[in-house]
Design a protein around this motif. Sequence first.
Motif, short mmCIF file in Angstrom:
data_model
loop_
_atom_site.label_atom_id
_atom_site.label_comp_id
_atom_site.label_asym_id
_atom_site.label_seq_id
_atom_site.Cartn_x
_atom_site.Cartn_y
_atom_site.Cartn_z
N VAL A 226 0.45 -36.61 80.64
CA VAL A 226 0.93 -37.43 79.52
C VAL A 226 1.98 -36.62 78.78
O VAL A 226 1.77 -35.45 78.47
N TYR A 227 3.12 -37.25 78.51
CA TYR A 227 4.19 -36.58 77.78
C TYR A 227 4.06 -36.86 76.30
O TYR A 227 3.75 -37.97 75.88
N ALA A 228 4.30 -35.85 75.50
CA ALA A 228 4.26 -35.99 74.04
C ALA A 228 5.29 -35.03 73.45
O ALA A 228 4.94 -33.95 72.97
N PRO B 119 -7.09 -39.94 77.20
CA PRO B 119 -5.97 -39.09 76.80
C PRO B 119 -4.68 -39.86 76.51
O PRO B 119 -3.76 -39.33 75.92
N THR B 120 -4.60 -41.13 76.88
CA THR B 120 -3.39 -41.91 76.63
C THR B 120 -3.50 -42.71 75.33
O THR B 120 -2.56 -43.40 74.96
N SER C 170 -3.52 -34.59 82.12
CA SER C 170 -3.46 -36.01 82.46
C SER C 170 -2.03 -36.48 82.71
O SER C 170 -1.79 -37.66 82.86
N SER D 209 4.99 -31.62 77.17
CA SER D 209 3.61 -32.06 77.12
C SER D 209 2.76 -30.95 76.53
O SER D 209 2.82 -29.81 77.01
N ALA E 212 -3.83 -33.52 77.46
CA ALA E 212 -2.60 -34.30 77.66
C ALA E 212 -1.84 -33.80 78.87
O ALA E 212 -1.42 -34.59 79.72
N ARG E 213 -1.66 -32.50 78.99
CA ARG E 213 -0.92 -31.95 80.12
C ARG E 213 -1.69 -32.17 81.42
O ARG E 213 -1.11 -32.51 82.45
#
Length: 109
Positions: A77-79, A10-11, A75, A67, A72-73
């Motif tokens: 991970v911010y996007a 996911p990263t 894990s 996120s 992504a959320r």
Amino acid sequence: ARAEILDADPTFGKLKEPLMKVLWLLRALEFTPADGRELELDEMQDCIGQQAHQAPSVFNFYKPDSSPPGVARDSAVYAPEGELGTSPLLICLLNGLSSLVLRGLTSCE
């Protein structure tokens, strides 16, 4: 070639802001303005969610801790760029990019 193992990470990868996608395509097509004039990308806010030099705040177009839902959320991970990835904005962006490739850059509506 891409490694399939990266699809599960996911990263891996990076989102691009819609405005950067438009500029990337113009560069890829080796666009040069007619008569040496400066290119003006007016009224893009309603279609892609961004307008050059018109961020609504000093913090840009989105919240820094945003996120997207899903992997992504889960894990953590911010996007932040994903905030501009709503269905209507993505459809308008894709239609605009397709039109740019097929018809070129015009002032027609």
